[in-house]
Design an enzyme around this catalytic site. Structure first.
Site, PDB file in Angstrom:
ATOM      1  CG  ASN A 167       2.773   3.681  88.269  1.00 53.22           C
ATOM      2  OD1 ASN A 167       2.157   4.309  87.418  1.00 53.22           O
ATOM      3  ND2 ASN A 167       4.087   3.695  88.349  1.00 53.22           N
ATOM      4  CG  HIS A 191       0.019   2.850  82.054  1.00 55.91           C
ATOM      5  ND1 HIS A 191       0.799   3.219  80.986  1.00 55.91           N
ATOM      6  CD2 HIS A 191       0.757   2.001  82.787  1.00 55.91           C
ATOM      7  CE1 HIS A 191       1.956   2.587  81.063  1.00 55.91           C
ATOM      8  NE2 HIS A 191       1.960   1.845  82.149  1.00 55.91           N
ATOM      9  NE  ARG A 194      -8.257  11.536  70.118  1.00 58.56           N
ATOM     10  CZ  ARG A 194      -9.467  11.075  69.784  1.00 58.56           C
ATOM     11  NH1 ARG A 194      -9.741   9.801  69.909  1.00 58.56           N
ATOM     12  NH2 ARG A 194     -10.384  11.877  69.322  1.00 58.56           N
ATOM     13  CG  HIS A 252       8.539   7.289  85.983  1.00 58.28           C
ATOM     14  ND1 HIS A 252       9.118   6.216  85.363  1.00 58.28           N
ATOM     15  CD2 HIS A 252       9.526   8.234  86.057  1.00 58.28           C
ATOM     16  CE1 HIS A 252      10.385   6.487  85.080  1.00 58.28           C
ATOM     17  NE2 HIS A 252      10.641   7.719  85.468  1.00 58.28           N
ATOM     18  NE  ARG A 305       9.006   6.949  81.461  1.00 63.80           N
ATOM     19  CZ  ARG A 305      10.136   6.254  81.305  1.00 63.80           C
ATOM     20  NH1 ARG A 305      11.206   6.838  80.811  1.00 63.80           N
ATOM     21  NH2 ARG A 305      10.185   4.985  81.621  1.00 63.80           N
ATOM     22  NE  ARG A 326       7.358   7.493  78.063  1.00 61.86           N
ATOM     23  CZ  ARG A 326       8.396   6.692  77.877  1.00 61.86           C
ATOM     24  NH1 ARG A 326       9.382   7.066  77.092  1.00 61.86           N
ATOM     25  NH2 ARG A 326       8.445   5.521  78.462  1.00 61.86           N
ATOM     26  CG  HIS A 327       3.560   8.738  81.539  1.00 65.98           C
ATOM     27  ND1 HIS A 327       4.186   9.131  82.679  1.00 65.98           N
ATOM     28  CD2 HIS A 327       4.153   7.578  81.143  1.00 65.98           C
ATOM     29  CE1 HIS A 327       5.122   8.235  82.977  1.00 65.98           C
ATOM     30  NE2 HIS A 327       5.143   7.288  82.063  1.00 65.98           N
ATOM     31  CD  GLU A 332       7.942   4.562  89.671  1.00 68.25           C
ATOM     32  OE1 GLU A 332       8.055   4.692  88.440  1.00 68.25           O
ATOM     33  OE2 GLU A 332       7.351   3.622  90.191  1.00 68.25           O
ATOM     34  CB  THR A 363       7.852   0.496  81.168  1.00 70.05           C
ATOM     35  OG1 THR A 363       7.769   0.615  82.593  1.00 70.05           O
ATOM     36  CG2 THR A 363       8.160  -0.948  80.804  1.00 70.05           C
ATOM     37  CD  GLU A 369       9.516  -0.180  93.182  1.00 70.84           C
ATOM     38  OE1 GLU A 369       9.265   0.981  93.546  1.00 70.84           O
ATOM     39  OE2 GLU A 369       9.109  -0.657  92.098  1.00 70.84           O
ATOM     40  CG  HIS A 371       8.845  -2.969  86.327  1.00 65.40           C
ATOM     41  ND1 HIS A 371       8.522  -3.555  85.147  1.00 65.40           N
ATOM     42  CD2 HIS A 371       9.059  -1.663  86.081  1.00 65.40           C
ATOM     43  CE1 HIS A 371       8.571  -2.631  84.205  1.00 65.40           C
ATOM     44  NE2 HIS A 371       8.883  -1.463  84.736  1.00 65.40           N
ATOM     45  N   GLY A 393       1.039  -0.975  88.854  1.00 67.76           N
ATOM     46  CA  GLY A 393       0.341  -0.047  87.980  1.00 67.76           C
ATOM     47  C   GLY A 393      -0.427  -0.706  86.863  1.00 67.76           C
TER      48      GLY A 393
HETATM   49  N1  PXP Z   1       8.158   0.374  90.009  1.00 67.24           N
HETATM   50  C1  PXP Z   1       8.879   1.097  89.124  1.00 67.24           C
HETATM   51  C2  PXP Z   1      10.202   1.602  89.542  1.00 67.24           C
HETATM   52  C3  PXP Z   1       8.377   1.375  87.841  1.00 67.24           C
HETATM   53  O1  PXP Z   1       9.098   2.105  86.987  1.00 67.24           O
HETATM   54  C4  PXP Z   1       7.098   0.902  87.494  1.00 67.24           C
HETATM   55  C5  PXP Z   1       6.521   1.216  86.138  1.00 67.24           C
HETATM   56  O2  PXP Z   1       6.314   2.568  86.029  1.00 67.24           O
HETATM   57  C6  PXP Z   1       6.382   0.167  88.449  1.00 67.24           C
HETATM   58  C7  PXP Z   1       6.939  -0.103  89.691  1.00 67.24           C
HETATM   59  C8  PXP Z   1       5.007  -0.364  88.164  1.00 67.24           C
HETATM   60  O3  PXP Z   1       5.136  -1.371  87.204  1.00 67.24           O
HETATM   61  P1  PXP Z   1       3.833  -1.985  86.523  1.00 67.24           P
HETATM   62  O4  PXP Z   1       3.166  -0.850  85.801  1.00 67.24           O
HETATM   63  O5  PXP Z   1       4.381  -3.041  85.610  1.00 67.24           O
HETATM   64  O6  PXP Z   1       2.984  -2.519  87.616  1.00 67.24           O
END
Ligand code: PXP
Length: 239
Positions: free
Chosen positions: A7, A10, A18, A43, A45, A49-50, A70, A100, A151, A189, A211
């Site tokens: 993922n 970030h 910035r 993801h 959103r 936002r990212h 996602e 998150t 998941e 997660h 991620g």
């Molecule tokens: N799975 C899902 C559904 C998520 O929303 C996230 C965070 O965006 C992740 C996995 C990855 O989580 P982490 O960044 O904590 O590894």
């Protein structure tokens, strides 16, 4: 065969801090692939936002592995994704104020609406995964509405350090329920280089969506190396 999807949200979070055009998640995806990622996850959103629409379009065109997006089960995003056709869409609940994703989707509560969304994504050739709590009832409902993958949310497992064995058992039972329903099991997660090991030893999942831990480590060792280290763990830990 265990698969790691990295993922890269970030990287985009850093870019947006910035309002710059770097670091670019598209470049990050290439480095993650060079480090051995089997897939790239972002993801999208609703507030972008990212990760934004441009990122998803370019990632779809450039990555060599599988793209997972996602997204919340809302019509505008789903319609965009039906046109883009990533390999997989993972449906997640979305709360604008959250830092998150914290909870799995309540499939039982929104069964009809979700069933329509799952069917429309599948008609576009997209594999559908639903992010759920490790709860056999939710998993059964996910299978009933046509999801191909679940998941399992490992947020609690990663945080509830005093009851890790209990949380691991919950994941194991949930994974068995999912497989009995014909679903492929992914986890994600809060997973990191150490807490992923018991999940591997228990052979709970086939797919790993990770991620933050990888991106954080990449700050010190570089993204390719950070992915490589996680991939090695995922491949080498035995059950
Ligand atoms: N799975 C899902 C559904 C998520 O929303 C996230 C965070 O965006 C992740 C996995 C990855 O989580 P982490 O960044 O904590 O590894």
């Amino acid at each position: 065969m265990r698969l790691l999807s990295v993922n890269i949200d970030h990287i985009a979070t850093l870019r947006q801090a910035r309002r710059e055009n770097f670091p670019d998640p598209v470049q990050a995806a290439t480095l993650a692939e060079l480090g051995g990622a089997d897939g790239i996850t972002v993801h999208l959103r609703q507030d972008q936002r990212h990760i934004n629409f441009r990122d998803v379009r370019l990632l779809r065109q450039t990555i060599k592995t599988e793209l997972t997006v996602e997204a919340a089960p809302v019509t505008s995003t789903v319609n965009f994704l039906r046109r883009i056709k990533p390999a997989q869409v993972t449906l997640v609940p979305e709360v604008v104020t959250e830092i998150t994703t914290t909870k799995g989707l309540d499939v039982i509560k929104q069964k009809r609406a979700l069933q329509r969304i799952v069917a429309s994504l599948k008609r576009s050739g997209v594999r559908v995964c639903i992010f759920v709590e490790p709860d056999p009832d939710q998993i059964k409902s996910a299978a009933e509405i046509g999801a191909q993958v679940v998941e399992l949310n490992t947020d609690l497992y990663s945080k509830d350090l005093g009851r890790r064995d209990l949380q691991l058992r919950r994941l194991k039972i949930a994974a068995e329920a999912a497989r009995t329903s014909g679903l492929t099991v992914h986890v994600g997660h809060g997973l990191n280089y150490s807490n992923v090991v018991p999940i591997l030893e228990e052979n709970i999942a086939q797919g790993f969506s990770i991620g933050f831990a990888i991106i954080a480590r990449a700050v010190f060792v570089g993204l390719k190396e950070a992915v490589f280290e996680m991939k090695r763990i995922i491949q080498e830990v035995r059950t």
